[in-house]
Design a protein around this motif. Sequence first.
Motif, short mmCIF file in Angstrom:
data_model
loop_
_atom_site.label_atom_id
_atom_site.label_comp_id
_atom_site.label_asym_id
_atom_site.label_seq_id
_atom_site.Cartn_x
_atom_site.Cartn_y
_atom_site.Cartn_z
N ALA A 36 12.77 0.85 -4.06
CA ALA A 36 11.85 1.91 -4.46
C ALA A 36 10.59 1.88 -3.61
N ILE A 37 10.10 0.69 -3.33
CA ILE A 37 8.88 0.56 -2.53
C ILE A 37 9.10 1.05 -1.10
N GLU A 38 10.26 0.75 -0.53
CA GLU A 38 10.55 1.21 0.83
C GLU A 38 10.62 2.73 0.90
N VAL A 39 11.20 3.35 -0.13
CA VAL A 39 11.24 4.82 -0.18
C VAL A 39 9.82 5.37 -0.25
N LEU A 40 8.98 4.75 -1.07
CA LEU A 40 7.59 5.20 -1.20
C LEU A 40 6.87 5.09 0.14
N VAL A 41 7.02 3.97 0.82
CA VAL A 41 6.36 3.78 2.11
C VAL A 41 6.80 4.84 3.10
N ALA B 163 -0.31 9.20 5.46
CA ALA B 163 -1.13 8.16 4.85
C ALA B 163 -0.88 6.86 5.62
N VAL B 164 -1.84 5.94 5.56
CA VAL B 164 -1.69 4.64 6.22
C VAL B 164 -1.43 3.60 5.14
N VAL B 165 -0.33 2.88 5.29
CA VAL B 165 0.11 1.94 4.26
C VAL B 165 -0.15 0.50 4.70
N HIS B 166 -0.67 -0.30 3.76
CA HIS B 166 -0.93 -1.72 4.00
C HIS B 166 -0.26 -2.52 2.89
N ARG B 167 0.06 -3.76 3.17
CA ARG B 167 0.65 -4.66 2.18
C ARG B 167 -0.30 -5.81 1.88
N ALA B 168 -0.36 -6.20 0.61
CA ALA B 168 -1.17 -7.35 0.20
C ALA B 168 -0.41 -8.09 -0.89
N ALA B 169 -0.02 -9.31 -0.59
CA ALA B 169 0.74 -10.09 -1.57
C ALA B 169 -0.16 -10.68 -2.64
N THR B 170 -1.41 -10.91 -2.31
CA THR B 170 -2.36 -11.54 -3.24
C THR B 170 -3.66 -10.74 -3.29
N THR B 171 -4.47 -11.06 -4.28
CA THR B 171 -5.78 -10.41 -4.38
C THR B 171 -6.67 -10.77 -3.20
N ALA B 172 -6.53 -12.00 -2.70
CA ALA B 172 -7.33 -12.41 -1.53
C ALA B 172 -6.97 -11.56 -0.32
N GLU B 173 -5.68 -11.31 -0.12
CA GLU B 173 -5.26 -10.45 0.99
C GLU B 173 -5.76 -9.03 0.79
N LEU B 174 -5.75 -8.57 -0.46
CA LEU B 174 -6.26 -7.23 -0.77
C LEU B 174 -7.73 -7.12 -0.40
N ALA B 175 -8.53 -8.10 -0.82
CA ALA B 175 -9.97 -8.08 -0.53
C ALA B 175 -10.22 -8.08 0.98
N ARG B 176 -9.43 -8.87 1.71
CA ARG B 176 -9.59 -8.93 3.15
C ARG B 176 -9.25 -7.58 3.80
N MET C 229 -8.77 11.13 4.94
CA MET C 229 -8.01 9.92 5.27
C MET C 229 -7.62 9.20 3.99
N LEU C 230 -6.36 8.79 3.92
CA LEU C 230 -5.86 8.06 2.75
C LEU C 230 -5.22 6.75 3.22
N HIS C 231 -5.76 5.63 2.73
CA HIS C 231 -5.17 4.32 2.98
C HIS C 231 -4.62 3.80 1.66
N VAL C 232 -3.37 3.42 1.64
CA VAL C 232 -2.72 2.91 0.44
C VAL C 232 -2.44 1.43 0.63
N ILE C 233 -2.92 0.61 -0.29
CA ILE C 233 -2.65 -0.82 -0.25
C ILE C 233 -1.67 -1.15 -1.37
N LEU C 234 -0.49 -1.62 -1.00
CA LEU C 234 0.52 -2.03 -1.98
C LEU C 234 0.25 -3.48 -2.36
N LEU C 235 -0.10 -3.71 -3.61
CA LEU C 235 -0.47 -5.04 -4.08
C LEU C 235 0.68 -5.65 -4.87
N GLY C 236 1.17 -6.80 -4.39
CA GLY C 236 2.22 -7.48 -5.13
C GLY C 236 3.36 -7.89 -4.21
#
Length: 221
Positions: free
Chosen positions: A49-54, A62-75, A214-221
Amino acid sequence: MSARDDILARVRAAVINDGAHLGDAVAEQAPVSRGYRTTGEHSPGSPEAIEVLVDRLVDYRAVVHRAATTAELARTVGELLADARSVVVPPALPADWTSGLTAGTAVVHDSRDDRRTAAELDQVDAVLTASRLAVADTGTIVLDGEDDQGRRAISLVPDLHVCVVRTEHVVHTLPEAVTILAAHPTRPQTWISGPSATSDIELSRVEGVHGPRMLHVILLG
């Protein structure tokens, strides 16, 4: 009698008979088939489902980013907003999401008791919000006014929107999304499919006409 005459006759009869005639006409109609699918092939939050969304988000520019943790999200947030002088955030946005911002980026809190006007929001460089869910099939992100998403104005006025989507909130189809949103039917919703854009003028795509350019989407998890 034409179809128009028939419709007008029914309306007149409904008004005269206090709606009784119209009620009978509606009751005589054949039942509507509800055979559409209510779930998709991919379960909520699944890698498929996530790959379809991306794929859909990228197609919408839109520009898509990945963040596995909150620390990566903040960075990631810090990197995206490194040149922003200010960013507006909703009242209940997790504080650690903005911990990566530099001292040169002012955080503007838009609370229920201290709301910015449209003119004030127009002076803010960016907005950072969470989201309620995302629909993979259509590449749509939905905000429903929860306190980590804020009121609709803050995500519609600034030129740059950084939106965090938790991967467990990604569903495959629209019916799944509508079922979830139905739990709070009175909340104001904002449906986002890529940056604001139109092709009405000579079929030339123009971005940022009625919302963020401009839309940046950060996928958290």
